[in-house]
Write an enzyme that holds these catalytic residues in place. Sequence first.
Site, PDB file in Angstrom:
ATOM      1  N   THR A  21      -3.100  43.145  -3.211  1.00  0.00           N
ATOM      2  CA  THR A  21      -3.339  42.018  -2.445  1.00  0.00           C
ATOM      3  C   THR A  21      -4.705  41.961  -1.860  1.00  0.00           C
ATOM      4  O   THR A  21      -5.124  42.797  -1.356  1.00  0.00           O
ATOM      5  CB  THR A  21      -2.200  41.626  -1.608  1.00  0.00           C
ATOM      6  OG1 THR A  21      -2.527  40.632  -0.681  1.00  0.00           O
ATOM      7  CG2 THR A  21      -2.117  43.017  -0.627  1.00  0.00           C
ATOM      8  N   TYR A  30       2.887  44.281   6.241  1.00  0.00           N
ATOM      9  CA  TYR A  30       3.093  44.003   5.027  1.00  0.00           C
ATOM     10  C   TYR A  30       1.809  44.500   4.327  1.00  0.00           C
ATOM     11  O   TYR A  30       1.503  45.473   3.359  1.00  0.00           O
ATOM     12  CB  TYR A  30       3.031  42.525   4.835  1.00  0.00           C
ATOM     13  CG  TYR A  30       2.657  42.293   3.293  1.00  0.00           C
ATOM     14  CD1 TYR A  30       3.603  42.695   2.058  1.00  0.00           C
ATOM     15  CD2 TYR A  30       1.558  41.615   3.134  1.00  0.00           C
ATOM     16  CE1 TYR A  30       3.038  42.359   0.811  1.00  0.00           C
ATOM     17  CE2 TYR A  30       1.276  41.107   1.464  1.00  0.00           C
ATOM     18  CZ  TYR A  30       1.892  41.876   0.534  1.00  0.00           C
ATOM     19  OH  TYR A  30       1.278  41.602  -0.752  1.00  0.00           O
TER      20      TYR A  30
HETATM   21  P1  NAD Z   1       8.800  38.879  -4.918  1.00  0.00           P
HETATM   22  O1  NAD Z   1       8.977  39.005  -3.505  1.00  0.00           O
HETATM   23  O2  NAD Z   1       8.821  37.554  -5.415  1.00  0.00           O
HETATM   24  O3  NAD Z   1       9.377  39.890  -5.706  1.00  0.00           O
HETATM   25  C1  NAD Z   1       9.408  41.215  -5.654  1.00  0.00           C
HETATM   26  C2  NAD Z   1      10.485  41.994  -6.827  1.00  0.00           C
HETATM   27  O4  NAD Z   1      10.354  43.412  -6.563  1.00  0.00           O
HETATM   28  C3  NAD Z   1      11.694  41.327  -6.616  1.00  0.00           C
HETATM   29  O5  NAD Z   1      12.109  41.148  -8.133  1.00  0.00           O
HETATM   30  C4  NAD Z   1      12.500  42.415  -5.887  1.00  0.00           C
HETATM   31  O6  NAD Z   1      14.038  42.408  -6.218  1.00  0.00           O
HETATM   32  C5  NAD Z   1      11.789  43.606  -6.316  1.00  0.00           C
HETATM   33  N1  NAD Z   1      11.836  44.922  -5.593  1.00  0.00           N
HETATM   34  C6  NAD Z   1      11.718  44.869  -4.102  1.00  0.00           C
HETATM   35  N2  NAD Z   1      12.058  46.112  -3.754  1.00  0.00           N
HETATM   36  C7  NAD Z   1      12.453  46.949  -4.747  1.00  0.00           C
HETATM   37  C8  NAD Z   1      12.743  48.204  -4.985  1.00  0.00           C
HETATM   38  N3  NAD Z   1      12.706  49.160  -3.923  1.00  0.00           N
HETATM   39  N4  NAD Z   1      13.012  48.731  -6.094  1.00  0.00           N
HETATM   40  C9  NAD Z   1      12.823  47.914  -7.217  1.00  0.00           C
HETATM   41  N5  NAD Z   1      12.551  46.488  -7.098  1.00  0.00           N
HETATM   42  C10 NAD Z   1      12.158  46.125  -5.937  1.00  0.00           C
HETATM   43  O7  NAD Z   1       7.002  39.384  -5.050  1.00  0.00           O
HETATM   44  P2  NAD Z   1       6.006  38.677  -5.835  1.00  0.00           P
HETATM   45  O8  NAD Z   1       5.485  37.435  -5.139  1.00  0.00           O
HETATM   46  O9  NAD Z   1       6.186  38.628  -7.094  1.00  0.00           O
HETATM   47  O10 NAD Z   1       4.849  39.805  -5.733  1.00  0.00           O
HETATM   48  C11 NAD Z   1       4.717  40.940  -6.715  1.00  0.00           C
HETATM   49  C12 NAD Z   1       3.602  41.873  -6.370  1.00  0.00           C
HETATM   50  O11 NAD Z   1       2.525  41.123  -6.011  1.00  0.00           O
HETATM   51  C13 NAD Z   1       3.766  42.641  -4.948  1.00  0.00           C
HETATM   52  O12 NAD Z   1       3.507  43.729  -5.174  1.00  0.00           O
HETATM   53  C14 NAD Z   1       3.082  41.920  -4.027  1.00  0.00           C
HETATM   54  O13 NAD Z   1       2.620  42.803  -3.010  1.00  0.00           O
HETATM   55  C15 NAD Z   1       1.715  41.472  -4.860  1.00  0.00           C
HETATM   56  N6  NAD Z   1       1.192  40.260  -4.451  1.00  0.00           N
HETATM   57  C16 NAD Z   1       1.574  38.878  -4.511  1.00  0.00           C
HETATM   58  C17 NAD Z   1       0.926  37.895  -4.071  1.00  0.00           C
HETATM   59  C18 NAD Z   1       1.523  36.620  -4.009  1.00  0.00           C
HETATM   60  O14 NAD Z   1       0.848  35.464  -3.345  1.00  0.00           O
HETATM   61  N7  NAD Z   1       2.991  36.407  -4.127  1.00  0.00           N
HETATM   62  C19 NAD Z   1      -0.454  37.954  -3.919  1.00  0.00           C
HETATM   63  C20 NAD Z   1      -0.981  39.349  -3.939  1.00  0.00           C
HETATM   64  C21 NAD Z   1      -0.212  40.517  -4.448  1.00  0.00           C
HETATM   65  O1  DAU Z   2      -3.214  36.793  -0.203  1.00  0.00           O
HETATM   66  C1  DAU Z   2      -2.120  37.233  -0.709  1.00  0.00           C
HETATM   67  C2  DAU Z   2      -0.683  37.409  -0.080  1.00  0.00           C
HETATM   68  O2  DAU Z   2      -0.372  35.956  -0.188  1.00  0.00           O
HETATM   69  C3  DAU Z   2       0.405  38.217  -0.720  1.00  0.00           C
HETATM   70  O3  DAU Z   2      -0.194  39.373  -0.527  1.00  0.00           O
HETATM   71  C4  DAU Z   2       1.381  38.018  -0.039  1.00  0.00           C
HETATM   72  O4  DAU Z   2       2.701  38.704  -0.923  1.00  0.00           O
HETATM   73  C5  DAU Z   2       2.000  36.538  -0.029  1.00  0.00           C
HETATM   74  O5  DAU Z   2       3.047  36.528   0.773  1.00  0.00           O
HETATM   75  C6  DAU Z   2       0.907  35.569   0.620  1.00  0.00           C
HETATM   76  O6  DAU Z   2       0.869  36.022   1.928  1.00  0.00           O
HETATM   77  P1  DAU Z   2       0.428  34.894   2.754  1.00  0.00           P
HETATM   78  O7  DAU Z   2       0.906  35.251   4.294  1.00  0.00           O
HETATM   79  O8  DAU Z   2      -1.004  34.293   2.945  1.00  0.00           O
HETATM   80  O9  DAU Z   2       1.273  33.649   2.244  1.00  0.00           O
HETATM   81  P2  DAU Z   2       2.230  32.576   3.077  1.00  0.00           P
HETATM   82  O10 DAU Z   2       2.699  31.644   1.879  1.00  0.00           O
HETATM   83  O11 DAU Z   2       3.400  33.138   3.802  1.00  0.00           O
HETATM   84  O12 DAU Z   2       1.470  31.803   3.926  1.00  0.00           O
HETATM   85  C7  DAU Z   2       0.049  31.125   3.769  1.00  0.00           C
HETATM   86  C8  DAU Z   2      -0.437  30.547   4.814  1.00  0.00           C
HETATM   87  O13 DAU Z   2       0.468  29.389   5.101  1.00  0.00           O
HETATM   88  C9  DAU Z   2      -0.512  31.318   5.980  1.00  0.00           C
HETATM   89  O14 DAU Z   2      -1.818  30.839   6.617  1.00  0.00           O
HETATM   90  C10 DAU Z   2       0.283  31.030   6.622  1.00  0.00           C
HETATM   91  C11 DAU Z   2       0.716  29.661   6.679  1.00  0.00           C
HETATM   92  N1  DAU Z   2       2.258  29.054   6.506  1.00  0.00           N
HETATM   93  C12 DAU Z   2       3.176  30.040   6.026  1.00  0.00           C
HETATM   94  C13 DAU Z   2       4.432  29.511   5.734  1.00  0.00           C
HETATM   95  C14 DAU Z   2       5.726  30.210   5.036  1.00  0.00           C
HETATM   96  C15 DAU Z   2       2.653  28.111   7.443  1.00  0.00           C
HETATM   97  O15 DAU Z   2       1.780  27.415   7.843  1.00  0.00           O
HETATM   98  N2  DAU Z   2       4.105  27.720   7.345  1.00  0.00           N
HETATM   99  C16 DAU Z   2       5.025  28.355   6.768  1.00  0.00           C
HETATM  100  O16 DAU Z   2       6.080  28.063   6.659  1.00  0.00           O
END
Ligand code: NAD
Ligand code: DAU
Length: 337
Positions: A123, A150
């Site tokens: 990330t 995180y």
């Molecule tokens: P998510 O929370 O939607 O999904 C995570 C998945 O991992 C789930 O299916 C969960 O069951 C599985 N999991 C959790 N713990 C586990 C374990 N111990 N063993 C096996 N499976 C397990 O996450 P996401 O948003 O899809 O993110 C996926 C990856 O991308 C993560 O590594 C996250 O850090 C990274 N990432 C996400 C974002 C984002 O915006 N969502 C951005 C940058 C990086």
């Molecule tokens: O930048 C990459 C990351 O983006 C990933 O690594 C993480 O897995 C993913 O959860 C995300 O993290 P953020 O903290 O940036 O995402 P989130 O959607 O939680 O929040 C986005 C922005 O919105 C942040 O400034 C917090 C704000 N926010 C979030 C929530 C959930 C609000 O204002 N209200 C809310 O209820």
Amino acid sequence: MKLLVTGGAGFIGSNFVHYWFKNHPKDLIVNLDKLTYAGNLENLKSIEENPNYSFIHGDICDSQIVDRAMQGIDIVVHFAAESHVDRSIIDPSEFVKTNVLGTQILLDAALKHKVKRFHHISTDEVYGSLKLEDTSKFNERTNYDPRSPYSASKAGSDYLVKAYYYTYGLPVTISNCSNNFGPYQFPEKLISLAITNLLENKKVPVYGDGLYVRDWLYVEDHCRAIDLILQKGKIGQTYCIGGLTEDLNNISILKKIIKLLGKSEESLEYVKDRPGHDRRYALDWSKIKNELGWQPLHNFDEWLEKTVGWYKENRQWWKNVRNGEYQTYYEKQYGTR
Ligand code: NAD
Ligand code: DAU
């Protein structure tokens, strides 16, 4: 080619499995997922009968299960993680276990089974926080400065991946991407939470002054970028993947969603800020653009409209998710509003 996808039942992982079968239908995929609150096999319903797909219900911290899952694998794409910042503030322990220990257990097994590639999904949050008035961006050479449990746990996992490359020669690549949005996102993250709250005529919680900035990446663009890194990326390298070229703050995004859904801006509710809230993320993704020829397929507004459409058309998916554990979490995080 046989891939091990960890966390394939989560948001990005399930989009990746769909993307991969669409573009590489002859490949085999093993999906190893613990099915935490964020894992949902409904996301993969349409491919569960595909003979090239298999699912292992297990924890990446369980070395026996991981060893079994790693048999005959060519490529590991490692998504599994605890991924929500707010949950990491409530309880960091699972983040350290899964994100750090789980990654190390996978790396050991990947080394033992001599996989051809271990691709680690990280990330942009590991780079810390930029100032609002700043115009600088994170890039692959930016020093790590994680500020939430995180991002600290993700930084720990990144360091381990790099260590296995330098120390043991494991063929790794890493991508540090920005905030993903799109179908199947658990409705705890800003965009999926806002759309689903508005569709239920609920208010949208805005942390602090709402002027926080993130870079936004449509999940399918992300999957295409991972594909390119697997095909053409250089071993040992990191690639930053982002979707925007200009800053867009949370309020502006929420106003766009409100407009798309024909709701009123009175739906916004300013609530207490997230502790240690990173002010601004901005990502320079010129390396992947120049070296691998990747760029987003559409602009943010087009992808946002498509995403809003998906949540409108898939009410049952998110209604099923927004119950039980979700309600308990929501009340803990936001109170009973
Ligand atoms: P998510 O929370 O939607 O999904 C995570 C998945 O991992 C789930 O299916 C969960 O069951 C599985 N999991 C959790 N713990 C586990 C374990 N111990 N063993 C096996 N499976 C397990 O996450 P996401 O948003 O899809 O993110 C996926 C990856 O991308 C993560 O590594 C996250 O850090 C990274 N990432 C996400 C974002 C984002 O915006 N969502 C951005 C940058 C990086
Ligand atoms: O930048 C990459 C990351 O983006 C990933 O690594 C993480 O897995 C993913 O959860 C995300 O993290 P953020 O903290 O940036 O995402 P989130 O959607 O939680 O929040 C986005 C922005 O919105 C942040 O400034 C917090 C704000 N926010 C979030 C929530 C959930 C609000 O204002 N209200 C809310 O209820």
